[in-house]
Scaffold this active site. Structure first.
Site, PDB file in Angstrom:
ATOM      1  N   ARG A 171     -22.629  29.871  30.870  1.00  0.00           N
ATOM      2  CA  ARG A 171     -23.605  29.712  29.797  1.00  0.00           C
ATOM      3  C   ARG A 171     -25.009  29.827  30.393  1.00  0.00           C
ATOM      4  O   ARG A 171     -25.201  29.608  31.580  1.00  0.00           O
ATOM      5  CB  ARG A 171     -23.454  28.332  29.155  1.00  0.00           C
ATOM      6  N   ARG A 201     -21.767  36.392  28.510  1.00  0.00           N
ATOM      7  CA  ARG A 201     -20.587  35.516  28.514  1.00  0.00           C
ATOM      8  C   ARG A 201     -19.418  36.180  27.786  1.00  0.00           C
ATOM      9  O   ARG A 201     -18.290  36.181  28.272  1.00  0.00           O
ATOM     10  CB  ARG A 201     -20.975  34.188  27.858  1.00  0.00           C
ATOM     11  N   LYS A 221     -20.639  22.382  30.110  1.00  0.00           N
ATOM     12  CA  LYS A 221     -20.778  21.638  28.866  1.00  0.00           C
ATOM     13  C   LYS A 221     -19.871  20.410  28.902  1.00  0.00           C
ATOM     14  O   LYS A 221     -18.746  20.485  29.383  1.00  0.00           O
ATOM     15  CB  LYS A 221     -20.377  22.567  27.712  1.00  0.00           C
TER      16      LYS A 221
END
Length: 174
Positions: free
Chosen positions: A55, A155, A80
């Site tokens: 990311r 991504r 994340k």
């Protein structure tokens, strides 16, 4: 007597996942001018984004100490949900990283992709550099001209290349 509510379902547009083909990805990676320090940084950032599928926040938060070069080169990042990930690196990526690390101060806590003032790149800055290099790459690869290329496209490009290589979707999602 029961009543049925006639509430219409919310209308949404389903958007197609945008990704780059191999020639488009190669054109994007080749777009930065590697005669300059910023060009070499941008090329590595684009290459690493496409190869690893990180990311934008993960790319910008990478530190020099997160890279481990050797027989089993890899990078570690905090993803994340504070999830620790270890990603193996391809030989061509290791070469680019080795060259780039030679240009940076050896402080392990220093940003891997710093600005010219050694601050950490912002998400907005990454978005601008992706757009700038996509526009430049479109001159050599006309199929890029109509695409909206964002950092998240890198991504998706990684995920699609893994999918085309026969990796199952559950593994890609991890």
């Amino acid at each position: 007597i029961s009543q049925v509510l006639a509430i219409p379902a919310k209308r949404t547009k389903s958007t197609l996942v945008s990704f780059l083909t191999a020639p488009e990805a190669a054109a994007l990676i080749a777009a930065p001018d590697t005669r300059t320090w910023l060009g070499r940084r941008d090329r590595l950032l684009l290459h690493l984004g496409i190869q690893t599928g990180l990311r934008v926040s993960e790319l910008t938060s990478l530190r020099v100490g997160d890279i481990q070069l050797g027989p089993h080169s890899q990078l570690e990042c905090l993803g994340k949900g504070r999830k620790q990930r270890v990603i193996p690196l391809q030989k061509n990526t290791v070469k680019l990283l080795t060259d780039w690390l030679g240009e940076l101060p050896s402080a392990p806590d220093g940003a891997l992709f710093p600005t010219s003032t050694r601050a950490r790149l912002t998400r907005a800055a990454v978005g601008k550099l992706v757009t700038r290099h996509a526009d430049a790459a479109a001159e050599r690869c006309p199929s890029l001209a109509g695409k909206n290329i964002t950092p998240h496209t890198l991504r998706h490009t990684c995920a699609m290349s893994l999918l085309h290589a026969g990796i199952d979707t559950a593994s890609i999602a991890l």
